[in-house]
Scaffold this motif. Structure first.
Motif, PDB file in Angstrom:
ATOM      1  N   MET A  76      42.388 -68.231  -4.333  1.00  0.00           N
ATOM      2  CA  MET A  76      42.895 -67.754  -2.932  1.00  0.00           C
ATOM      3  C   MET A  76      41.631 -67.101  -2.322  1.00  0.00           C
ATOM      4  O   MET A  76      41.445 -67.170  -1.003  1.00  0.00           O
ATOM      5  N   THR A  77      41.008 -66.423  -3.040  1.00  0.00           N
ATOM      6  CA  THR A  77      39.851 -65.489  -2.470  1.00  0.00           C
ATOM      7  C   THR A  77      38.144 -66.345  -2.448  1.00  0.00           C
ATOM      8  O   THR A  77      37.502 -65.928  -1.899  1.00  0.00           O
ATOM      9  N   GLY A  78      38.462 -67.208  -3.632  1.00  0.00           N
ATOM     10  CA  GLY A  78      37.043 -67.758  -3.958  1.00  0.00           C
ATOM     11  C   GLY A  78      36.236 -67.069  -4.689  1.00  0.00           C
ATOM     12  O   GLY A  78      34.929 -67.645  -4.728  1.00  0.00           O
ATOM     13  N   GLY A  79      36.549 -66.011  -5.163  1.00  0.00           N
ATOM     14  CA  GLY A  79      35.587 -65.148  -6.161  1.00  0.00           C
ATOM     15  C   GLY A  79      36.278 -64.528  -7.221  1.00  0.00           C
ATOM     16  O   GLY A  79      37.472 -64.312  -7.287  1.00  0.00           O
ATOM     17  N   VAL A  80      35.355 -63.748  -8.014  1.00  0.00           N
ATOM     18  CA  VAL A  80      36.058 -62.918  -9.097  1.00  0.00           C
ATOM     19  C   VAL A  80      35.434 -61.614  -9.007  1.00  0.00           C
ATOM     20  O   VAL A  80      34.604 -61.247  -8.240  1.00  0.00           O
TER      21      VAL A  80
ATOM     22  N   GLN B  33      33.803 -58.761  -4.610  1.00  0.00           N
ATOM     23  CA  GLN B  33      33.966 -59.831  -5.473  1.00  0.00           C
ATOM     24  C   GLN B  33      32.449 -60.603  -5.447  1.00  0.00           C
ATOM     25  O   GLN B  33      31.756 -60.539  -4.377  1.00  0.00           O
ATOM     26  N   VAL B  34      32.586 -61.584  -6.294  1.00  0.00           N
ATOM     27  CA  VAL B  34      31.428 -62.419  -6.348  1.00  0.00           C
ATOM     28  C   VAL B  34      31.826 -63.662  -6.062  1.00  0.00           C
ATOM     29  O   VAL B  34      32.902 -64.223  -6.939  1.00  0.00           O
ATOM     30  N   LEU B  35      31.467 -64.338  -5.118  1.00  0.00           N
ATOM     31  CA  LEU B  35      32.069 -65.834  -4.663  1.00  0.00           C
ATOM     32  C   LEU B  35      31.149 -66.649  -5.564  1.00  0.00           C
ATOM     33  O   LEU B  35      30.188 -66.711  -5.980  1.00  0.00           O
ATOM     34  N   ILE B  36      32.293 -67.633  -5.791  1.00  0.00           N
ATOM     35  CA  ILE B  36      31.891 -68.621  -6.780  1.00  0.00           C
ATOM     36  C   ILE B  36      32.162 -70.187  -6.162  1.00  0.00           C
ATOM     37  O   ILE B  36      33.037 -70.087  -5.199  1.00  0.00           O
ATOM     38  N   LYS B  37      31.722 -70.924  -6.640  1.00  0.00           N
ATOM     39  CA  LYS B  37      31.660 -72.357  -6.241  1.00  0.00           C
ATOM     40  C   LYS B  37      32.890 -73.173  -6.502  1.00  0.00           C
ATOM     41  O   LYS B  37      33.588 -73.955  -6.051  1.00  0.00           O
TER      42      LYS B  37
END
Length: 184
Positions: free
Chosen positions: A93-97, A74-78
């Motif tokens: 839940m994960t903070g990413g896509v 996953q790529v973390l995003i703000k």
């Protein structure tokens, strides 16, 4: 979106959905590129249809590039990216896509195509289409629009519903890859 128009036939709807799936497969997996693209905003407004109802994917302002060697990560995003009603519930839940986030959004579009209902209806109890459609699919209480029912074979509608269901699964790991979907 023309997909909610009752005059659009079932065959046209299927061709449009296959075109969208091909576009997603292209941005996710195009051979020869060192990167892959996560669209992050698949929704009815980013799917454009030309005069022949050939879909074109637009709205790449939130898209993320990712090395093909890291596609499964996953790529973390703000902050959450996307359109409410289409967004992957795993993002919070994960903070990413991931590419599977696009698959979830595609699943929501499939539910919209089948039921000609918007993904989000504000101020309504069952305002999100995907969880509502999944619930009724699981219970066997999901009907089909009468005009679509008249145009399809039962197996075609059943297969379409099963694909929409698997794409809109809350668990990312349970969602299919776009390459596999195109083989069905």
């Amino acid at each position: 979106m023309y997909l909610s128009n009752p005059k659009v036939t079932w065959v046209q709807r299927l061709k449009i959905c296959i075109g969208i799936a091909r576009a997603l497969s292209y941005i996710h997996y195009e051979d020869g590129r060192s990167y892959s693209i996560i669209h992050c905003n698949i929704n009815r407004s980013t799917i454009l249809l030309d005069k022949n109802f050939v879909p074109k994917l637009s709205g790449f302002e939130y898209a993320l590039n990712q090395s093909v060697h890291r596609m499964d990560l996953q790529v973390l995003i703000k902050e959450a990216i996307g359109t409410t009603g289409y967004m992957d519930p795993s993002i919070e839940m994960t903070g990413g896509v991931t590419h599977k986030s696009d698959i979830y959004s595609f699943g929501v579009v499939l539910w919209e195509v089948l039921y000609r209902r918007k993904a989000l209806i504000p101020d309504v109890f069952d305002r999100f289409l995907a969880p509502l459609a999944r619930f009724h699919h699981e219970k066997g209480t999901l009907g089909i629009q009468p005009d679509i029912d008249d145009q399809t074979g039962r197996q075609s509608a059943r297969t379409f519903r099963a694909i929409a269901y698997s794409c809109s699964n809350d668990e990312r790991e349970q969602r299919p890859d776009m390459k596999l979907l195109l083989l069905i």
